[in-house]
Design a protein around this motif. Sequence first.
Motif, short mmCIF file in Angstrom:
data_model
loop_
_atom_site.label_atom_id
_atom_site.label_comp_id
_atom_site.label_asym_id
_atom_site.label_seq_id
_atom_site.Cartn_x
_atom_site.Cartn_y
_atom_site.Cartn_z
N GLN A 267 0.85 -1.17 0.00
CA GLN A 267 0.00 0.00 0.00
C GLN A 267 0.89 1.23 0.00
OE1 GLN A 267 -2.59 -0.16 3.35
NE2 GLN A 267 -3.97 -1.67 2.43
N THR A 268 0.65 2.14 -0.91
CA THR A 268 1.41 3.38 -0.95
C THR A 268 0.65 4.45 -0.20
OG1 THR A 268 0.35 4.08 -3.00
CG2 THR A 268 2.35 2.75 -3.20
N LYS A 269 1.23 5.63 -0.21
CA LYS A 269 0.57 6.73 0.50
C LYS A 269 -0.80 7.00 -0.12
CE LYS A 269 1.30 11.54 1.84
NZ LYS A 269 2.20 12.70 1.73
N GLU A 270 -0.86 6.91 -1.45
CA GLU A 270 -2.15 7.10 -2.12
C GLU A 270 -2.66 5.72 -2.52
OE1 GLU A 270 -1.33 9.72 -5.33
OE2 GLU A 270 -1.14 11.48 -4.05
N GLU A 271 -3.54 5.16 -1.69
CA GLU A 271 -3.98 3.78 -1.87
C GLU A 271 -4.79 3.60 -3.15
OE1 GLU A 271 -5.97 2.55 1.60
OE2 GLU A 271 -4.25 2.87 2.91
N ARG A 272 -5.35 4.68 -3.69
CA ARG A 272 -6.19 4.54 -4.87
C ARG A 272 -5.37 4.53 -6.17
NH1 ARG A 272 -11.33 8.58 -3.59
NH2 ARG A 272 -12.02 7.52 -1.68
N ALA A 273 -4.10 4.80 -6.09
CA ALA A 273 -3.27 4.84 -7.30
C ALA A 273 -3.13 3.44 -7.88
CB ALA A 273 -1.89 5.40 -6.98
N ASN A 274 -3.44 3.30 -9.16
CA ASN A 274 -3.36 2.00 -9.81
C ASN A 274 -1.94 1.69 -10.28
OD1 ASN A 274 -6.10 1.36 -9.56
ND2 ASN A 274 -6.59 2.62 -11.34
N MET A 275 -1.22 2.74 -10.68
CA MET A 275 0.12 2.54 -11.19
C MET A 275 1.13 3.15 -10.23
SD MET A 275 -0.44 0.91 -13.99
CE MET A 275 1.06 1.02 -14.94
N VAL A 276 2.20 2.40 -9.96
CA VAL A 276 3.22 2.87 -9.03
C VAL A 276 4.60 2.63 -9.63
CG1 VAL A 276 1.85 2.52 -6.95
CG2 VAL A 276 3.21 0.63 -7.86
N TYR A 277 5.60 3.22 -9.00
CA TYR A 277 6.99 3.06 -9.41
C TYR A 277 7.76 2.40 -8.26
CZ TYR A 277 5.88 6.28 -13.19
OH TYR A 277 5.32 6.88 -14.30
N ALA A 278 8.55 1.39 -8.60
CA ALA A 278 9.35 0.70 -7.59
C ALA A 278 10.61 1.50 -7.31
CB ALA A 278 9.71 -0.70 -8.06
N ILE A 279 11.03 1.51 -6.05
CA ILE A 279 12.30 2.13 -5.66
C ILE A 279 13.03 1.17 -4.73
CG2 ILE A 279 11.36 4.47 -5.84
CD1 ILE A 279 11.32 4.57 -2.76
N LYS A 280 14.34 1.32 -4.65
CA LYS A 280 15.13 0.54 -3.72
C LYS A 280 15.89 1.47 -2.79
CE LYS A 280 15.91 -3.52 -6.67
NZ LYS A 280 16.96 -4.36 -7.34
N VAL A 281 15.78 1.19 -1.50
CA VAL A 281 16.46 1.98 -0.49
C VAL A 281 17.50 1.09 0.20
CG1 VAL A 281 16.20 3.29 1.65
CG2 VAL A 281 14.44 3.44 -0.14
N LYS A 282 18.73 1.52 0.16
CA LYS A 282 19.82 0.76 0.77
C LYS A 282 19.94 1.13 2.24
CE LYS A 282 24.70 -0.38 0.03
NZ LYS A 282 25.90 -0.09 -0.83
N VAL A 283 19.95 0.10 3.10
CA VAL A 283 20.00 0.32 4.55
C VAL A 283 21.15 -0.49 5.13
CG1 VAL A 283 18.73 0.13 6.72
CG2 VAL A 283 17.50 0.67 4.60
N LYS A 284 21.95 0.13 5.96
CA LYS A 284 23.01 -0.60 6.65
C LYS A 284 22.37 -1.53 7.68
CE LYS A 284 27.44 0.05 8.99
NZ LYS A 284 28.14 -0.79 8.01
N ASN A 285 22.76 -2.78 7.65
CA ASN A 285 22.10 -3.79 8.48
C ASN A 285 23.03 -4.26 9.60
OD1 ASN A 285 20.37 -5.71 9.46
ND2 ASN A 285 20.67 -7.15 7.79
N ASP A 286 22.61 -4.05 10.81
CA ASP A 286 23.38 -4.50 11.97
C ASP A 286 22.85 -5.84 12.49
OD1 ASP A 286 20.96 -3.72 12.95
OD2 ASP A 286 21.73 -2.27 14.40
#
Length: 302
Positions: A267-286
């Motif tokens: 679910q994105t911020k705008e739940e009614r949006a039919n089309m979305v764009y994927a993003i990747k966020v890099k996180v340092k993992n401890d």
Amino acid sequence: MHQIKNITMAMGIAIMLVACNRNNTSFDASGSFEAEETLISSEAVGVIKQFDIEEGQTLNAGQNIGYIDSLQLHLKRKQLEAQIVSILGKKPNVSVQLSALQEQLRNAENEKIRISNLLKGDAATPKQLDDINNQVAVLKKQIEAQKSTLNISSDGLGKDALALQVQIEQLNDQIAKCKITNPISGTVLTKYAEANEMTAVGKPLYKIADLSNILLRAYVSGNQLPQIALNQKVKVLTDDGEGGYNQTEGTIIWISSKAEFTPKTIQTKEERANMVYAIKVKVKNDGLYKIGMYGEILFSDK
């Protein structure tokens, strides 16, 4: 008594407001954690003699973790080495085989000098000099022809030996690939084979991923694209198990260039949006973040 009742009611309302506020926390995007997984496959055919890894184990790049039976490859290499020795043993010794003709040539040239001197004193005839000159010329041609034949034979045997040497190098490469060497540092996610099992080229052995940095794949709507950019720092939040959130910083390293339909589990911020764009966020993992764990993203302070 009335005062105590009012205080209790006020505390209850405050708790409800805090809970509601926590449950209604607004996120810009959400998704799940994943890692760049690498599937390691066998590069040789044979029985796995040793395979010393377990799921969850951390491996270093270049670490030897086992080997595949290579006895037949070693025996084949010994056979080729013996063939090379046999072939090179047949190469002619050019200098030895030409020594008889060269000795005849030296004698003929000495005889030519002697006849030339005799001719000066009218003790020999011009025909004798012509005959010895012809003999010297014939011997020189015989030597060149014999040398050419011997060199061709030697070169041919050398090429035969070189072809076998190339086969030995191929065997050396196959033998080296019988050693199971881990190519990248990371954590073993899945193990597909065990010692004493038969394997083949291309058959999966295990899956590994570097979990020191993990990726949160999330989805945003087209209206949110102007808010984000590559290398942008964002807040990443995950459930702490006590009704709150663990928070860390992540970096946007990839933004899809094309839209796709909203995944059913996202679910994105705008739940009614039919089309979305994927993003990747890099996180340092401890060690806190696991593959498949759910997470949320804030592009800016709320």
